[in-house]
Design an enzyme around this catalytic site. Structure first.
Site, PDB file in Angstrom:
ATOM      1  N   LYS A   1      -6.222 -12.094 -10.251  1.00  0.00           N
ATOM      2  CA  LYS A   1      -7.073 -13.095  -9.021  1.00  0.00           C
ATOM      3  C   LYS A   1      -8.327 -12.376  -8.727  1.00  0.00           C
ATOM      4  CE  LYS A   1      -7.301 -11.657  -4.084  1.00  0.00           C
ATOM      5  NZ  LYS A   1      -7.292 -11.191  -2.976  1.00  0.00           N
TER       6      LYS A   1
ATOM      7  N   LYS B   1     -12.433  -6.899  -5.349  1.00  0.00           N
ATOM      8  CA  LYS B   1     -13.936  -6.215  -6.135  1.00  0.00           C
ATOM      9  C   LYS B   1     -12.982  -5.586  -6.501  1.00  0.00           C
ATOM     10  CE  LYS B   1     -14.735  -6.986  -1.316  1.00  0.00           C
ATOM     11  NZ  LYS B   1     -14.759  -6.476   0.210  1.00  0.00           N
TER      12      LYS B   1
ATOM     13  N   LYS C   1       0.663  -1.129  -0.025  1.00  0.00           N
ATOM     14  CA  LYS C   1       0.389   0.034  -0.047  1.00  0.00           C
ATOM     15  C   LYS C   1       0.678   1.264   0.064  1.00  0.00           C
ATOM     16  CE  LYS C   1      -4.953  -1.945   1.142  1.00  0.00           C
ATOM     17  NZ  LYS C   1      -4.968  -1.769   3.005  1.00  0.00           N
TER      18      LYS C   1
HETATM   19  P1  ADP Z   1     -10.901  -8.184  -2.335  1.00  0.00           P
HETATM   20  O1  ADP Z   1     -10.166  -8.902  -3.034  1.00  0.00           O
HETATM   21  O2  ADP Z   1     -12.211  -8.578  -3.218  1.00  0.00           O
HETATM   22  O3  ADP Z   1     -10.749  -7.305  -1.705  1.00  0.00           O
HETATM   23  P2  ADP Z   1     -10.931  -9.044   0.228  1.00  0.00           P
HETATM   24  O4  ADP Z   1      -9.538  -9.194   0.569  1.00  0.00           O
HETATM   25  O5  ADP Z   1     -11.743  -8.431   1.312  1.00  0.00           O
HETATM   26  O6  ADP Z   1     -11.451  -9.204  -0.901  1.00  0.00           O
HETATM   27  O7  ADP Z   1     -10.887 -10.221   1.082  1.00  0.00           O
HETATM   28  C1  ADP Z   1     -12.010 -11.712   2.142  1.00  0.00           C
HETATM   29  C2  ADP Z   1     -11.467 -12.677   2.480  1.00  0.00           C
HETATM   30  O8  ADP Z   1     -12.057 -13.425   1.370  1.00  0.00           O
HETATM   31  C3  ADP Z   1     -10.067 -13.007   2.526  1.00  0.00           C
HETATM   32  O9  ADP Z   1     -10.217 -14.277   3.368  1.00  0.00           O
HETATM   33  C4  ADP Z   1      -9.626 -13.440   1.012  1.00  0.00           C
HETATM   34  O10 ADP Z   1      -8.044 -14.767   1.854  1.00  0.00           O
HETATM   35  C5  ADP Z   1     -10.440 -14.096   0.702  1.00  0.00           C
HETATM   36  N1  ADP Z   1     -10.393 -14.038  -0.817  1.00  0.00           N
HETATM   37  C6  ADP Z   1     -10.361 -12.669  -1.623  1.00  0.00           C
HETATM   38  N2  ADP Z   1     -10.542 -12.662  -2.968  1.00  0.00           N
HETATM   39  C7  ADP Z   1     -10.388 -13.994  -3.095  1.00  0.00           C
HETATM   40  C8  ADP Z   1     -10.202 -15.185  -4.463  1.00  0.00           C
HETATM   41  N3  ADP Z   1      -9.896 -14.954  -5.485  1.00  0.00           N
HETATM   42  N4  ADP Z   1      -9.010 -16.695  -4.120  1.00  0.00           N
HETATM   43  C9  ADP Z   1      -9.727 -17.277  -3.067  1.00  0.00           C
HETATM   44  N5  ADP Z   1      -9.667 -16.623  -1.670  1.00  0.00           N
HETATM   45  C10 ADP Z   1     -10.005 -14.879  -1.932  1.00  0.00           C
END
Ligand code: ADP
Ligand code: TRP
Length: 340
Positions: free
Chosen positions: A208, A211, A122
């Protein structure tokens, strides 16, 4: 000092941030939420919505926050978390998280936090954007300390999360050890429960699913939106004609098929590899399978969101249970630290 009395049942805790609209996607579902659902019968579970954590990046855009938090709660329950088995609540409703965070911040060396990969990423991102040091908040540096407080306040034994959270869990264990060394054995060292089986769920562009990349398929997406997103999904680049051999492990549509159809995907993968089926057929079948899987969740989340009073009641009940457990821990913490 001897071990202090620990909770009777093994405890698990996890949470997600209500960033964006708060809607959860298939990566969140497969990487974290579906594991919580499987574990809720066996353990005493606490699943919360990390609204304070989202302020580390969204402090200047808080109007959306309450609604986004409700969306997360609705997705948790629609996907199968049962509020009677598992305490579901907002972090900001249990102030003990903040109190423990403050005390833990006193024993956490800054060097540990500066080395956390998410902080380094970040920082680089903000500096590259030209935002300068002013955009790096004290709260962002302390993110893993607040996360540690979330976990340790329940004296949780394990934390089911995706792989990207492993460094945060490492900090939580180090903080627990340091606290116990100074004040006695209050906190179990929380283990990360990372399902290696799921791996990283790909988004429609092959990166990956996230959001922040605009490549996610959401639990709340309509059947038409799901169809449209799958139609535009990344497939094996070298497979142009139906008869070209595919590489299912490098094709988003095939990987999502495996995720949504774990018992039946192998035949489609074999045919894809042999050039016996085309991407159009893969996409059509995936759309049907995914929509069938999502339909009951979509219905349930609409019901939940149409009755905000009931949803708030569920969250309040979850917060009451959480507050009770957190209060017990804080009583011990204050005692061993000779505070209050
Ligand atoms: P984002 O990347 O969409 O902001 P978050 O970082 O808020 O998602 O992740 C919330 C939870 O979901 C965490 O435990 C994270 O490891 C899991 N997670 C998020 N994206 C994935 C993905 N593409 N594959 C597997 N697990 C994921
Ligand atoms: N950092 C987690 C994420 O981005 C969210 C979170 C906050 C969390 N506190 C937690 C996860 C405690 C597990 C335990 O996904």
């Amino acid at each position: 000092m001897n071990d202090l009395v620990q909770p009777k049942r093994k405890r698990l805790l996890s949470g997600m941030q209500p960033t964006g609209t708060g809607a959860l996607h298939l990566g969140n579902l497969a990487g974290a939420l579906s594991k919580w659902i499987k574990l809720q019968d066996e353990y005493e579970m606490f699943c919360f919505i990390a609204d304070w954590h989202s302020l580390t990046t969204l402090y200047n855009d808080t109007e959306q926050l309450a609604n986004a938090s409700r969306q997360v709660a609705a997705d948790y329950i629609a996907a199968g978390l049962d509020p009677d088995k598992c305490s579901i609540f907002l972090q900001s409703k249990v102030k003990e998280h903040a109190e423990l965070h403050l005390l833990l911040s006193m024993i956490t060396p800054i060097g540990w936090l500066e080395r956390v990969p998410t902080f380094k990423e970040k920082r680089e991102f903000l500096l590259e954007k030209g935002d300068g040091d002013e955009s790096l908040s004290y709260g962002l540096l302390g993110y893993p300390v607040l996360q540690s407080a979330d976990i340790l306040i329940y004296r949780a034994n394990a934390v089911p999360v995706g792989k990207d959270q492993a460094p945060h869990l490492e900090i939580s264990r180090e903080i627990a050890r340091r606290f116990n060394r100074h004040y006695g054995n209050v906190f179990p060292e929380p283990q990360a429960l990372i399902g290696e089986d799921t791996g990283v769920v790909p988004g429609i562009d092959g990166r990956k699913m996230s959001k922040s990349y605009g490549n996610a398929i959401y639990i709340s997406d309509s059947p038409e939106t799901v169809a449209e997103k799958i139609k535009n999904s990344f497939t094996t680049p070298a497979k142009i004609r139906k008869t070209d051999p595919g590489e299912p492990e490098n094709c988003t549509v095939c990987l999502l098929r495996r995720l949504c159809d774990p018992d039946g995907y192998t035949t489609s993968w074999e045919e894809d590899r042999l050039g016996e089926r085309g991407c159009m057929q893969n996409k059509k079948e995936l759309t049907e399978i995914m929509n069938e899987m999502l339909e009951p969740m979509r219905k349930r989340r609409v019901e939940l969101l149409s009755d905000p009073v009931e949803l708030d009641r569920i969250l309040e009940k979850g917060a009451d249970r959480a507050r009770e457990a957190a209060g017990e821990t804080m009583k011990i913490v204050r005692e061993v630290m000779h505070i209050g």
